[in-house]
Design a protein around this motif. Structure first.
Motif, PDB file in Angstrom:
ATOM      1  N   GLY A 135      84.618  43.600  28.485  1.00  0.00           N
ATOM      2  CA  GLY A 135      84.676  42.356  27.727  1.00  0.00           C
ATOM      3  C   GLY A 135      84.686  42.540  26.229  1.00  0.00           C
ATOM      4  O   GLY A 135      84.907  41.569  25.492  1.00  0.00           O
ATOM      5  N   TYR A 136      84.444  43.771  25.763  1.00  0.00           N
ATOM      6  CA  TYR A 136      84.379  44.026  24.316  1.00  0.00           C
ATOM      7  C   TYR A 136      85.252  45.206  23.909  1.00  0.00           C
ATOM      8  O   TYR A 136      85.068  45.773  22.845  1.00  0.00           O
ATOM      9  N   THR A 137      86.218  45.553  24.748  1.00  0.00           N
ATOM     10  CA  THR A 137      86.974  46.782  24.516  1.00  0.00           C
ATOM     11  C   THR A 137      88.025  46.663  23.412  1.00  0.00           C
ATOM     12  O   THR A 137      88.765  47.618  23.160  1.00  0.00           O
ATOM     13  N   ASP A 138      88.096  45.504  22.761  1.00  0.00           N
ATOM     14  CA  ASP A 138      88.992  45.365  21.611  1.00  0.00           C
ATOM     15  C   ASP A 138      88.257  45.533  20.286  1.00  0.00           C
ATOM     16  O   ASP A 138      88.813  45.312  19.222  1.00  0.00           O
ATOM     17  N   ARG A 139      87.000  45.962  20.378  1.00  0.00           N
ATOM     18  CA  ARG A 139      86.178  46.091  19.177  1.00  0.00           C
ATOM     19  C   ARG A 139      85.992  47.575  18.837  1.00  0.00           C
ATOM     20  O   ARG A 139      85.929  48.434  19.724  1.00  0.00           O
ATOM     21  N   TYR A 140      85.858  47.836  17.529  1.00  0.00           N
ATOM     22  CA  TYR A 140      85.734  49.208  17.031  1.00  0.00           C
ATOM     23  C   TYR A 140      84.566  49.303  16.044  1.00  0.00           C
ATOM     24  O   TYR A 140      84.218  48.324  15.375  1.00  0.00           O
ATOM     25  N   ALA A 141      83.977  50.495  15.966  1.00  0.00           N
ATOM     26  CA  ALA A 141      82.922  50.744  14.985  1.00  0.00           C
ATOM     27  C   ALA A 141      83.535  50.755  13.587  1.00  0.00           C
ATOM     28  O   ALA A 141      84.535  51.429  13.335  1.00  0.00           O
ATOM     29  N   ARG A 142      82.933  50.004  12.678  1.00  0.00           N
ATOM     30  CA  ARG A 142      83.406  49.954  11.292  1.00  0.00           C
ATOM     31  C   ARG A 142      82.215  49.863  10.353  1.00  0.00           C
ATOM     32  O   ARG A 142      81.085  49.586  10.776  1.00  0.00           O
ATOM     33  N   HIS A 143      82.442  50.076   9.063  1.00  0.00           N
ATOM     34  CA  HIS A 143      81.409  49.832   8.068  1.00  0.00           C
ATOM     35  C   HIS A 143      81.841  48.651   7.209  1.00  0.00           C
ATOM     36  O   HIS A 143      83.034  48.399   6.991  1.00  0.00           O
ATOM     37  N   ARG A 144      80.848  47.917   6.746  1.00  0.00           N
ATOM     38  CA  ARG A 144      81.089  46.789   5.836  1.00  0.00           C
ATOM     39  C   ARG A 144      79.874  46.634   4.952  1.00  0.00           C
ATOM     40  O   ARG A 144      78.759  46.498   5.447  1.00  0.00           O
ATOM     41  N   ASN A 145      80.075  46.715   3.644  1.00  0.00           N
ATOM     42  CA  ASN A 145      78.940  46.678   2.704  1.00  0.00           C
ATOM     43  C   ASN A 145      77.894  47.720   3.079  1.00  0.00           C
ATOM     44  O   ASN A 145      76.688  47.449   3.052  1.00  0.00           O
ATOM     45  N   SER A 146      78.381  48.888   3.462  1.00  0.00           N
ATOM     46  CA  SER A 146      77.577  50.066   3.793  1.00  0.00           C
ATOM     47  C   SER A 146      76.939  50.022   5.177  1.00  0.00           C
ATOM     48  O   SER A 146      76.468  51.049   5.658  1.00  0.00           O
ATOM     49  N   LEU A 147      76.897  48.877   5.844  1.00  0.00           N
ATOM     50  CA  LEU A 147      76.274  48.790   7.158  1.00  0.00           C
ATOM     51  C   LEU A 147      77.311  48.921   8.262  1.00  0.00           C
ATOM     52  O   LEU A 147      78.487  48.607   8.081  1.00  0.00           O
ATOM     53  N   GLY A 148      76.848  49.381   9.448  1.00  0.00           N
ATOM     54  CA  GLY A 148      77.734  49.572  10.574  1.00  0.00           C
ATOM     55  C   GLY A 148      77.812  48.347  11.468  1.00  0.00           C
ATOM     56  O   GLY A 148      76.790  47.718  11.775  1.00  0.00           O
ATOM     57  N   TYR A 149      79.010  48.017  11.880  1.00  0.00           N
ATOM     58  CA  TYR A 149      79.268  46.867  12.749  1.00  0.00           C
ATOM     59  C   TYR A 149      80.335  47.246  13.768  1.00  0.00           C
ATOM     60  O   TYR A 149      80.939  48.320  13.685  1.00  0.00           O
ATOM     61  N   THR A 150      80.589  46.334  14.716  1.00  0.00           N
ATOM     62  CA  THR A 150      81.808  46.416  15.508  1.00  0.00           C
ATOM     63  C   THR A 150      82.624  45.161  15.240  1.00  0.00           C
ATOM     64  O   THR A 150      82.068  44.094  14.958  1.00  0.00           O
ATOM     65  N   GLU A 151      83.944  45.307  15.297  1.00  0.00           N
ATOM     66  CA  GLU A 151      84.808  44.170  15.025  1.00  0.00           C
ATOM     67  C   GLU A 151      86.123  44.342  15.771  1.00  0.00           C
ATOM     68  O   GLU A 151      86.580  45.476  16.000  1.00  0.00           O
ATOM     69  N   HIS A 152      86.721  43.213  16.139  1.00  0.00           N
ATOM     70  CA  HIS A 152      88.045  43.239  16.769  1.00  0.00           C
ATOM     71  C   HIS A 152      89.067  43.795  15.778  1.00  0.00           C
ATOM     72  O   HIS A 152      89.134  43.360  14.627  1.00  0.00           O
ATOM     73  N   VAL A 153      89.846  44.762  16.236  1.00  0.00           N
ATOM     74  CA  VAL A 153      90.910  45.344  15.417  1.00  0.00           C
ATOM     75  C   VAL A 153      92.187  45.383  16.251  1.00  0.00           C
ATOM     76  O   VAL A 153      92.158  45.793  17.422  1.00  0.00           O
ATOM     77  N   ASP A 154      93.282  44.937  15.674  1.00  0.00           N
ATOM     78  CA  ASP A 154      94.582  45.069  16.332  1.00  0.00           C
ATOM     79  C   ASP A 154      95.642  45.332  15.268  1.00  0.00           C
ATOM     80  O   ASP A 154      95.331  45.493  14.075  1.00  0.00           O
ATOM     81  N   ALA A 155      96.890  45.384  15.697  1.00  0.00           N
ATOM     82  CA  ALA A 155      97.969  45.744  14.781  1.00  0.00           C
ATOM     83  C   ALA A 155      98.086  44.789  13.615  1.00  0.00           C
ATOM     84  O   ALA A 155      98.560  45.177  12.524  1.00  0.00           O
ATOM     85  N   ALA A 156      97.662  43.540  13.805  1.00  0.00           N
ATOM     86  CA  ALA A 156      97.775  42.539  12.742  1.00  0.00           C
ATOM     87  C   ALA A 156      96.573  42.541  11.797  1.00  0.00           C
ATOM     88  O   ALA A 156      96.560  41.775  10.820  1.00  0.00           O
ATOM     89  N   SER A 157      95.577  43.368  12.055  1.00  0.00           N
ATOM     90  CA  SER A 157      94.389  43.398  11.205  1.00  0.00           C
ATOM     91  C   SER A 157      94.745  43.910   9.815  1.00  0.00           C
ATOM     92  O   SER A 157      95.749  44.606   9.612  1.00  0.00           O
ATOM     93  N   SER A 158      93.892  43.587   8.854  1.00  0.00           N
ATOM     94  CA  SER A 158      94.140  43.992   7.474  1.00  0.00           C
ATOM     95  C   SER A 158      94.040  45.501   7.327  1.00  0.00           C
ATOM     96  O   SER A 158      93.376  46.194   8.112  1.00  0.00           O
ATOM     97  N   ALA A 159      94.678  46.001   6.289  1.00  0.00           N
ATOM     98  CA  ALA A 159      94.609  47.432   6.011  1.00  0.00           C
ATOM     99  C   ALA A 159      93.180  47.867   5.733  1.00  0.00           C
ATOM    100  O   ALA A 159      92.763  48.970   6.109  1.00  0.00           O
ATOM    101  N   LEU A 160      92.409  47.000   5.080  1.00  0.00           N
ATOM    102  CA  LEU A 160      91.018  47.336   4.795  1.00  0.00           C
ATOM    103  C   LEU A 160      90.225  47.497   6.082  1.00  0.00           C
ATOM    104  O   LEU A 160      89.468  48.471   6.242  1.00  0.00           O
ATOM    105  N   LEU A 161      90.374  46.546   7.021  1.00  0.00           N
ATOM    106  CA  LEU A 161      89.635  46.627   8.274  1.00  0.00           C
ATOM    107  C   LEU A 161      90.038  47.880   9.045  1.00  0.00           C
ATOM    108  O   LEU A 161      89.177  48.605   9.577  1.00  0.00           O
ATOM    109  N   LYS A 162      91.330  48.160   9.095  1.00  0.00           N
ATOM    110  CA  LYS A 162      91.771  49.352   9.812  1.00  0.00           C
ATOM    111  C   LYS A 162      91.184  50.615   9.197  1.00  0.00           C
ATOM    112  O   LYS A 162      90.807  51.553   9.912  1.00  0.00           O
TER     113      LYS A 162
END
Length: 390
Positions: A252-279
């Motif tokens: 149910g969450y397999t479209d989410r990836y580990a990322r950092h934002r403001n130094s903290l770690g999160y998971t977020e949906h990422v796909d081909a249309a995501s921003s360059a920053l998020l990727k």
């Protein structure tokens, strides 16, 4: 999270030792979804003299070997730094008393593995010792009937300081190996008597902390010799070096990836249309471990910043050269059914997990919210995918 049925235990007096047995209703199980191990026996399993007993060091030994252990039972005790306090040890109880509850407890807890150390009170109380081997054999049969797929480890009882009691114990212990051999391939003998001496006893009957540690080592060795007994928790693996993205594998969450934002770690949906920053935030460079072993994860768009844990929360920070930072930023990968688990270098048995969209360090069975949720085990697994930002 499974929850065992509450069982009311009667408080009994430890005949011959003058110690009250544990009683009252069962506490809520500290289930973490790991391999259920049922420590079964008397006060030595309970941890009389050292609350938690051998279970303290055994849990850590299993965690250090990469196993997710879930102790089971209707009792609960031990220090705060023991992540899982559950057990089925009853002070003062003989073989027949454990036998009386065995079917219900084993069925309720559904253990993968049973650790049985029982008979000390039969010896101390001089309770029908000629019949003790037959009672033990019947108890093992009862455990097997309730959990036919479990591995049952039956140990000899530890030494006793009193020479008369020790002589009785020796006669009882001598019958156990042959009995075990007749029970089939899922029953295993553990020579616990040989693991300790009377110098390891606090009061002539119960171990000191060092004695309990020796018991833990003997149990751990026995479990290690039987594949799956401590859980099939995967082998050490090496992640491909270079850019990778860590994908959640929880259903149910397999479209989410580990990322950092403001130094903290999160998971977020990422796909081909995501921003360059998020990727870019969701891309990591797998590099040699900063602590000198395993591997570290360097931010793709913040070179020199690595994924680390600090006070439980996972974030990115620079390598300041200290042993603490480098240990916090080093992860050891182990294979998992849906990918890999990332174990902390300096906190073996603690893993990178996602919960509510955040990255945390989780210790299965630990005291914090991120440690105990029912989804813990699935949330520990990651897939090292092709990078979103090569």
């Amino acid at each position: 999270m499974w929850r065992r049925r509450a069982t009311i235990l009667t408080t009994v007096l430890l005949t011959g030792l003058g110690v009250l047995a544990a009683g009252g209703g069962a506490a809520a199980a500290e289930s973490n979804g790991g391999t259920r191990i049922l420590p079964l026996g008397d006060s030595i399993t309970d941890g009389f003299n050292v609350p938690g007993g051998y279970r303290i060091t055994l849990w850590r030994s299993l965690a250090n070997a990469g196993h997710l252990a879930d102790f089971a039972g209707t009792g609960s005790n031990g220090p705060a730094d023991l992540p899982d306090h559950d057990h089925e040890g009853h002070s003062g109880w003989r073989i027949d008393q454990i036998d009386a509850i065995a079917t219900g407890v084993v069925r309720d807890t559904a253990p993968r593995t049973v650790l049985l150390h029982i008979g000390t009170n039969d010896v101390v109380q001089d309770h029908d010792l000629p019949g003790a081997p037959a009672r033990l054999s019947a108890l093992v049969d009862r455990v097997l009937a309730a959990a036919p797929n479990a591995d049952v480890f039956v140990s000899s009882i530890i030494p006793l300081s009193d020479p008369v009691r020790e002589s009785r114990a020796a006669a009882y212990n001598a019958t156990i190996p042959d009995m075990v051999r007749g029970k089939g391939p899922r029953v295993h003998f553990v020579d616990m008597h040989a693991a300790l001496t009377t110098a390891d006893l606090a009061d002539g009957v119960h171990p000191t902390r060092g004695g309990y540690d020796k018991m833990a080592a003997r149990w751990a060795g026995a479990l290690a010799a039987v594949p799956g007994a401590a859980g099939d928790d995967g082998a050490p693996v090496t992640l491909p070096v270079g850019p990778r993205s860590l994908r959640v594998t929880t259903p149910g969450y397999t479209d989410r990836y580990a990322r950092h934002r403001n130094s903290l770690g999160y998971t977020e949906h990422v796909d081909a249309a995501s921003s360059a920053l998020l990727k870019s935030d969701a891309t990591w460079r797998v590099v040699p471990g900063l602590a000198g072993g395993c591997q570290s994860l360097e931010s793709r768009n913040f070179p020199g910043h690595h994924l680390r844990h600090q006070n439980g929360r996972v974030k990115i920070s620079t390598d300041d050269g200290t042993a603490l930072t480098r240990g916090d930023a080093t992860w050891c990968a182990r294979s998992a059914p849906t990918g890999v688990r990332l174990s902390s270098w300096n906190f073996p048995g603690s893993y990178l997990r996602h919960v509510n969209g955040e990255l945390w360090l989780a210790t299965p069975g630990g005291p914090n919210p991120q440690d105990t949720a029912a989804s813990l085990v699935p949330d520990l697994a990651w897939s090292a995918d092709a990078p979103w930002a090569p």
